[in-house]
Each structure stands twice: as structure tokens, then as C-alpha cells.
Design a protein around this motif. Sequence first.
Motif, PDB file in Angstrom:
ATOM      1  N   ASN A  11       0.859  -1.169   0.000  1.00 49.02           N
ATOM      2  CA  ASN A  11       0.000   0.000   0.000  1.00 49.02           C
ATOM      3  C   ASN A  11       0.904   1.230   0.000  1.00 49.02           C
ATOM      4  O   ASN A  11       1.594   1.508   0.984  1.00 49.02           O
ATOM      5  CB  ASN A  11      -0.890  -0.024   1.241  1.00 49.02           C
ATOM      6  N   LEU A  12       0.922   1.968  -1.098  1.00 47.49           N
ATOM      7  CA  LEU A  12       1.788   3.130  -1.239  1.00 47.49           C
ATOM      8  C   LEU A  12       1.485   4.182  -0.170  1.00 47.49           C
ATOM      9  O   LEU A  12       2.386   4.739   0.437  1.00 47.49           O
ATOM     10  CB  LEU A  12       1.640   3.738  -2.638  1.00 47.49           C
ATOM     11  N   ARG A  13       0.262   4.442   0.116  1.00 46.46           N
ATOM     12  CA  ARG A  13      -0.118   5.434   1.130  1.00 46.46           C
ATOM     13  C   ARG A  13       0.422   5.022   2.500  1.00 46.46           C
ATOM     14  O   ARG A  13       0.929   5.836   3.261  1.00 46.46           O
ATOM     15  CB  ARG A  13      -1.628   5.574   1.185  1.00 46.46           C
ATOM     16  N   GLU A  14       0.352   3.761   2.830  1.00 48.85           N
ATOM     17  CA  GLU A  14       0.865   3.270   4.119  1.00 48.85           C
ATOM     18  C   GLU A  14       2.388   3.436   4.189  1.00 48.85           C
ATOM     19  O   GLU A  14       2.932   3.851   5.212  1.00 48.85           O
ATOM     20  CB  GLU A  14       0.482   1.803   4.282  1.00 48.85           C
ATOM     21  N   LYS A  15       3.074   3.136   3.112  1.00 48.96           N
ATOM     22  CA  LYS A  15       4.536   3.287   3.076  1.00 48.96           C
ATOM     23  C   LYS A  15       4.949   4.751   3.226  1.00 48.96           C
ATOM     24  O   LYS A  15       5.908   5.067   3.918  1.00 48.96           O
ATOM     25  CB  LYS A  15       5.123   2.715   1.775  1.00 48.96           C
ATOM     26  N   LEU A  16       4.239   5.664   2.591  1.00 49.26           N
ATOM     27  CA  LEU A  16       4.558   7.081   2.713  1.00 49.26           C
ATOM     28  C   LEU A  16       4.326   7.594   4.131  1.00 49.26           C
ATOM     29  O   LEU A  16       5.085   8.413   4.638  1.00 49.26           O
ATOM     30  CB  LEU A  16       3.738   7.907   1.717  1.00 49.26           C
ATOM     31  N   SER A  17       3.295   7.090   4.781  1.00 46.70           N
ATOM     32  CA  SER A  17       3.029   7.550   6.146  1.00 46.70           C
ATOM     33  C   SER A  17       4.061   7.013   7.133  1.00 46.70           C
ATOM     34  O   SER A  17       4.222   7.556   8.225  1.00 46.70           O
ATOM     35  CB  SER A  17       1.606   7.172   6.574  1.00 46.70           C
ATOM     36  N   GLU A  18       4.780   5.956   6.786  1.00 51.53           N
ATOM     37  CA  GLU A  18       5.835   5.422   7.650  1.00 51.53           C
ATOM     38  C   GLU A  18       7.078   6.313   7.653  1.00 51.53           C
ATOM     39  O   GLU A  18       7.877   6.259   8.575  1.00 51.53           O
ATOM     40  CB  GLU A  18       6.246   4.014   7.207  1.00 51.53           C
ATOM     41  N   LEU A  19       7.243   7.108   6.596  1.00 56.27           N
ATOM     42  CA  LEU A  19       8.414   7.972   6.512  1.00 56.27           C
ATOM     43  C   LEU A  19       8.289   9.118   7.511  1.00 56.27           C
ATOM     44  O   LEU A  19       7.212   9.663   7.715  1.00 56.27           O
ATOM     45  CB  LEU A  19       8.568   8.525   5.096  1.00 56.27           C
ATOM     46  N   ASP A  20       9.401   9.495   8.127  1.00 64.11           N
ATOM     47  CA  ASP A  20       9.413  10.575   9.116  1.00 64.11           C
ATOM     48  C   ASP A  20       9.844  11.866   8.428  1.00 64.11           C
ATOM     49  O   ASP A  20      11.026  12.113   8.239  1.00 64.11           O
ATOM     50  CB  ASP A  20      10.367  10.240  10.259  1.00 64.11           C
ATOM     51  N   TYR A  21       8.865  12.674   8.030  1.00 64.87           N
ATOM     52  CA  TYR A  21       9.177  13.946   7.391  1.00 64.87           C
ATOM     53  C   TYR A  21       9.028  15.109   8.354  1.00 64.87           C
ATOM     54  O   TYR A  21       9.059  16.256   7.963  1.00 64.87           O
ATOM     55  CB  TYR A  21       8.308  14.171   6.157  1.00 64.87           C
ATOM     56  N   SER A  22       8.862  14.829   9.641  1.00 61.62           N
ATOM     57  CA  SER A  22       8.755  15.919  10.598  1.00 61.62           C
ATOM     58  C   SER A  22      10.116  16.556  10.865  1.00 61.62           C
ATOM     59  O   SER A  22      10.195  17.651  11.383  1.00 61.62           O
ATOM     60  CB  SER A  22       8.153  15.417  11.910  1.00 61.62           C
ATOM     61  N   ARG A  23      11.186  15.846  10.493  1.00 59.71           N
ATOM     62  CA  ARG A  23      12.525  16.378  10.709  1.00 59.71           C
ATOM     63  C   ARG A  23      13.440  15.896   9.579  1.00 59.71           C
ATOM     64  O   ARG A  23      13.536  14.704   9.310  1.00 59.71           O
ATOM     65  CB  ARG A  23      13.081  15.886  12.050  1.00 59.71           C
ATOM     66  N   VAL A  24      14.094  16.840   8.922  1.00 66.56           N
ATOM     67  CA  VAL A  24      15.049  16.497   7.872  1.00 66.56           C
ATOM     68  C   VAL A  24      16.346  16.058   8.545  1.00 66.56           C
ATOM     69  O   VAL A  24      16.829  16.746   9.446  1.00 66.56           O
ATOM     70  CB  VAL A  24      15.319  17.709   6.949  1.00 66.56           C
ATOM     71  N   PRO A  25      16.928  14.941   8.154  1.00 70.50           N
ATOM     72  CA  PRO A  25      18.198  14.528   8.756  1.00 70.50           C
ATOM     73  C   PRO A  25      19.273  15.597   8.524  1.00 70.50           C
ATOM     74  O   PRO A  25      19.333  16.215   7.461  1.00 70.50           O
ATOM     75  CB  PRO A  25      18.556  13.236   8.005  1.00 70.50           C
ATOM     76  N   TYR A  26      20.113  15.824   9.536  1.00 67.14           N
ATOM     77  CA  TYR A  26      21.153  16.853   9.437  1.00 67.14           C
ATOM     78  C   TYR A  26      22.029  16.647   8.209  1.00 67.14           C
ATOM     79  O   TYR A  26      22.449  17.601   7.565  1.00 67.14           O
ATOM     80  CB  TYR A  26      22.037  16.845  10.687  1.00 67.14           C
ATOM     81  N   GLU A  27      22.306  15.405   7.864  1.00 69.23           N
ATOM     82  CA  GLU A  27      23.183  15.106   6.721  1.00 69.23           C
ATOM     83  C   GLU A  27      22.580  15.574   5.401  1.00 69.23           C
ATOM     84  O   GLU A  27      23.296  15.830   4.447  1.00 69.23           O
ATOM     85  CB  GLU A  27      23.454  13.594   6.627  1.00 69.23           C
ATOM     86  N   LYS A  28      21.257  15.669   5.340  1.00 71.25           N
ATOM     87  CA  LYS A  28      20.592  16.054   4.092  1.00 71.25           C
ATOM     88  C   LYS A  28      20.284  17.537   4.006  1.00 71.25           C
ATOM     89  O   LYS A  28      19.786  18.009   2.996  1.00 71.25           O
ATOM     90  CB  LYS A  28      19.317  15.237   3.931  1.00 71.25           C
ATOM     91  N   MET A  29      20.579  18.277   5.069  1.00 70.70           N
ATOM     92  CA  MET A  29      20.315  19.720   5.033  1.00 70.70           C
ATOM     93  C   MET A  29      21.339  20.401   4.136  1.00 70.70           C
ATOM     94  O   MET A  29      22.519  20.043   4.145  1.00 70.70           O
ATOM     95  CB  MET A  29      20.340  20.290   6.442  1.00 70.70           C
ATOM     96  N   PRO A  30      20.920  21.384   3.351  1.00 73.07           N
ATOM     97  CA  PRO A  30      21.842  22.039   2.419  1.00 73.07           C
ATOM     98  C   PRO A  30      22.817  22.967   3.142  1.00 73.07           C
ATOM     99  O   PRO A  30      22.550  23.429   4.253  1.00 73.07           O
ATOM    100  CB  PRO A  30      20.908  22.835   1.509  1.00 73.07           C
ATOM    101  N   PRO A  31      23.952  23.257   2.512  1.00 68.80           N
ATOM    102  CA  PRO A  31      24.899  24.230   3.097  1.00 68.80           C
ATOM    103  C   PRO A  31      24.202  25.562   3.358  1.00 68.80           C
ATOM    104  O   PRO A  31      23.341  25.987   2.589  1.00 68.80           O
ATOM    105  CB  PRO A  31      25.972  24.374   2.010  1.00 68.80           C
ATOM    106  N   GLY A  32      24.547  26.195   4.458  1.00 67.46           N
ATOM    107  CA  GLY A  32      23.927  27.445   4.848  1.00 67.46           C
ATOM    108  C   GLY A  32      22.768  27.259   5.811  1.00 67.46           C
ATOM    109  O   GLY A  32      22.245  28.237   6.351  1.00 67.46           O
ATOM    110  N   SER A  33      22.367  26.014   6.045  1.00 71.75           N
ATOM    111  CA  SER A  33      21.269  25.744   6.975  1.00 71.75           C
ATOM    112  C   SER A  33      21.736  25.905   8.416  1.00 71.75           C
ATOM    113  O   SER A  33      22.863  25.568   8.761  1.00 71.75           O
ATOM    114  CB  SER A  33      20.761  24.305   6.806  1.00 71.75           C
ATOM    115  N   VAL A  34      20.840  26.386   9.254  1.00 75.46           N
ATOM    116  CA  VAL A  34      21.122  26.441  10.691  1.00 75.46           C
ATOM    117  C   VAL A  34      20.840  25.051  11.251  1.00 75.46           C
ATOM    118  O   VAL A  34      19.715  24.564  11.204  1.00 75.46           O
ATOM    119  CB  VAL A  34      20.246  27.495  11.401  1.00 75.46           C
ATOM    120  N   ILE A  35      21.898  24.410  11.748  1.00 78.65           N
ATOM    121  CA  ILE A  35      21.779  23.056  12.283  1.00 78.65           C
ATOM    122  C   ILE A  35      21.214  23.090  13.702  1.00 78.65           C
ATOM    123  O   ILE A  35      20.406  22.264  14.088  1.00 78.65           O
ATOM    124  CB  ILE A  35      23.162  22.361  12.290  1.00 78.65           C
TER     125      ILE A  35
END
Length: 178
Positions: A11-35
Motif C-alpha cells: 500500500n503506497l499510502r501506508e509506506k509514505l506515512s511510515e516515513l518521518d518527514y517531521s525532521r530532515v536529517p542533518y546530513e541532508k540539510m543544504p549548506p547554509g542551513s542552521v543546524i
Amino acid sequence: MTVRISKPEFNLREKLSELDYSRVPYEKMPPGSVIQSTYRKTSTQSISTSTSWAGTDVYATIYPRYANSKMLIMASGGMTGNSGGSEHSYVVGCFSIWRSIGGGDYVAVDDVDQGQQRYHLDAHKYVPLSINFLDERAGTTEYITYKVYFKRAAGSSGVNTNRDSNNSSQMIIMEIKQ
């Protein structure tokens, strides 16, 4: 001969809801971001008549996530000026940001003799403390304490922060990802 390949259903909808998008991992934040950021406020008066750099009670500590991060230090406060002296005595006060890495000795973050802020004032006159400085050479993941240092460059009166403890000063530090 026919080859049949089958995949289990999902179920694609179920798989998407499992992802944690409430916080972007620090490693994926672009340069210039406030960590991260940290903050400390004080109303303790610091005073000195020394012509050598001395520490104040305006400081904050940060624990960097990356060694190559830049640190944005913002120190501000009010009622910075002469301490004592007669009506027409003047003083030249200098203020600068210093850093201590892992509890070591404090060293100036900038090599300017008169600091990042300087004032010329008669007795009973004040200016706000205001320093913004980008430390591009922190280079560590050990904890760093930034502190405002000050000195008297001329005159006979003392220099101070938070005159008579009637107001407050604060320091904000932001870690900027590179």
C-alpha cells in the motif's frame, strides 16, 4: 516457456506515512542551513578598569555537530558604558568575542586590537552592546564556549556590561552547515 514474476502487494499510502518527514536529517540539510542554536541571558554586571582583555558574564556554549561548521555569534545588551568617573571624564571601551574549545584557554576569534565594538563616552552615557561575528575557524566537534571580553583602551574610568545589573545581555550562537 512463459516466466511470470510476481511481487508482493504493498500500500503506497501506508509506506509514505511510515516515513518521518517531521525532521530532515542533518546530513541532508543544504549548506547554509542552521543546524542548531543556543542562547544564554545574564543580568550580572561585569566591570573592569584593566587595559588588558578580561572576560565578562556574557557567554554561551554550543556542542557542534560538524567540525567544518561555521558559528554565528550574536551578543547584545544595553547600558554598556563608563563605570564611575566625573561628569567630563571619558573612557574608550573595547569589546571582542573570544572562544574556548573543550574547556581550554580562551583565545580571540579575531585579531583586531580594539575588538569588534569600540566606544568613546563621557561618564553616565551608555551605548548598547552589539556584536555579530561569523567564526569560520571553529574546526571541532568538542564543545565551544564563546565569551565577550572587554578592556579599557583610554581614560581612567572602568568599562562594564549590564550597568548596575539594571538590564540584561544575551548571546545567541547558531551552527551553520557547510
